[in-house]
Write a protein that holds these residues in place. Structure first.
Motif, short mmCIF file in Angstrom:
data_model
loop_
_atom_site.label_atom_id
_atom_site.label_comp_id
_atom_site.label_asym_id
_atom_site.label_seq_id
_atom_site.Cartn_x
_atom_site.Cartn_y
_atom_site.Cartn_z
N HIS A 181 16.66 42.48 20.52
CA HIS A 181 16.77 44.06 20.96
C HIS A 181 17.26 45.32 20.24
O HIS A 181 18.50 44.69 18.86
CB HIS A 181 17.25 43.78 22.12
CG HIS A 181 18.76 43.31 22.15
ND1 HIS A 181 20.18 44.18 22.00
CD2 HIS A 181 19.29 42.78 23.04
CE1 HIS A 181 21.15 44.62 22.40
NE2 HIS A 181 20.64 42.53 22.83
N GLU A 182 17.21 46.02 19.94
CA GLU A 182 18.17 46.79 19.86
C GLU A 182 19.59 47.63 20.28
O GLU A 182 19.81 46.22 20.56
CB GLU A 182 17.21 48.52 19.84
CG GLU A 182 17.13 48.80 21.54
CD GLU A 182 16.74 50.04 21.54
OE1 GLU A 182 17.24 51.10 20.86
OE2 GLU A 182 15.96 50.50 22.77
N GLY A 183 20.05 48.50 19.03
CA GLY A 183 21.81 48.38 19.27
C GLY A 183 21.65 48.94 20.81
O GLY A 183 22.60 48.53 21.14
N LEU A 184 21.19 49.83 21.20
CA LEU A 184 21.35 49.91 23.32
C LEU A 184 20.86 49.00 24.27
O LEU A 184 20.46 49.10 25.39
CB LEU A 184 21.31 51.07 23.20
CG LEU A 184 22.65 51.79 22.63
CD1 LEU A 184 21.88 53.45 22.73
CD2 LEU A 184 23.51 51.78 23.12
N GLY A 185 20.11 48.23 23.55
CA GLY A 185 18.77 47.15 24.58
C GLY A 185 19.36 45.98 25.06
O GLY A 185 21.18 45.91 24.93
N CYS A 186 18.82 44.85 25.44
CA CYS A 186 19.16 43.80 26.03
C CYS A 186 18.10 43.43 26.61
O CYS A 186 16.93 43.75 26.71
CB CYS A 186 20.23 44.34 27.03
SG CYS A 186 20.24 45.64 28.91
N VAL A 187 18.07 42.44 27.94
CA VAL A 187 16.95 41.21 28.34
C VAL A 187 16.23 43.00 28.94
O VAL A 187 14.97 42.65 28.57
CB VAL A 187 17.49 40.57 28.87
CG1 VAL A 187 16.06 39.75 30.03
CG2 VAL A 187 17.36 39.91 28.31
#
Length: 274
Positions: free
Chosen positions: A39-45
């Motif tokens: 995921h991206e720098g502010l992402g998650c599942v």
């Protein structure tokens, strides 16, 4: 441990004493490669939304997604993050995640920070399981426009509803946001550059980027094209910003499915020849 191959929320994988949330879609690891999504720098599942399910259906491959430490429901992390956090994640963590998850052959699919981590891993770690890379909005060096967009995100987090929106998905929203934002806006980070990873890539690469991406210009893809020695193709999408998989989902999904199908076909032909 034996990984439970399930999309059920709340599944945890222990990697070097750290609990990382994960979810799986489609078929478990077997004769076909598994898409591993970073995921991206502010992402998650959770912030991948239904993209993993759609990719599992479109490609016929299994899909494994996880939240890095400090994101989603995974264990938190101390701040500040080191400025080389993406390199550390690639060289010190990703391989252990693949091992713990029982991965065989994989195609690494990363978005933004995740694309950078995937590139560093493939370019610096000798792992024959990695059969290809799919890089969505990758970055290999800083650009003034991208840094300005990150500073603007900091203002939105401090005074807008961004904090509330992110808090729905990250159990420690400050660690998730500050770990990313404060590293990128550190004055010392302006000289950050990991483009030398491209020189060492030896697997096919697909890069996808929106023409209007505020976090990175097409110079990022041009850097790949100039330096890479492996097969490379790029898809540049008009009327699209930093998240092609949400803003242009059909075009992004089709490009990924075609790349995976071609990669699997070539792998099978090579096996038949040998």
């Amino acid at each position: 441990m034996t990984l439970a191959w399930t999309a059920k929320p709340g599944q945890m994988l222990e990697v070097d004493g750290v609990a990382l949330e994960y979810a799986c879609f489609g078929q478990p690891p077997g004769t076909l490669p598994t898409l591993v999504m970073l995921h991206e720098g502010l992402g998650c599942v959770a912030l991948w939304r239904d993209v993993p399910q759609q990719l599992a259906a479109a490609t016929g491959l299994g899909v494994f997604v996880y939240s890095r430490q400090g994101y989603g429901q995974s264990d938190s992390i101390g701040l500040p993050r080191p400025l080389d956090y993406m390199t550390r994640e690639a060289e010190d963590v990703l391989g252990a995640v693949l091992n713990a998850a029982g991965m065989r052959d994989v195609i690494l699919l990363g978005h933004s920070d995740g694309a950078t981590i995937a590139s560093i891993y493939a370019g610096s770690v000798s792992d024959m399981r990695v059969r290809g890379l799919i890089l969505i909005a990758p970055h290999f060096f800083t650009e003034p426009t991208g840094l300005a967009a990150i500073r603007a995100a900091g203002q939105a987090f401090a005074s807008g509803d961004m904090r509330h929106r992110l808090a729905r998905h990250h159990k420690n929203v400050d660690a998730a946001f500050r770990g990313w934002h404060d590293a990128w806006t550190d004055p010392a980070f302006e000289s950050w550059n990991v483009a030398d990873a491209i020189d060492h890539l030896r697997v096919p690469v697909l890069a996808i980027q929106g023409r209007d991406d505020p976090y990175g210009t097409l110079a990022q893809l041009e850097e790949i094209d100039t330096r890479i020695y492996a097969p490379f193709e790029s898809v540049i999408l008009d009327n699209c910003g930093h998240a092609p998989h949400f803003e242009q989902p059909e075009s992004t999904r089709d490009a990924i499915a075609e790349f995976c199908a071609r990669l699997v076909r070539l792998e099978q032909e090579n096996v038949a020849l040998t």
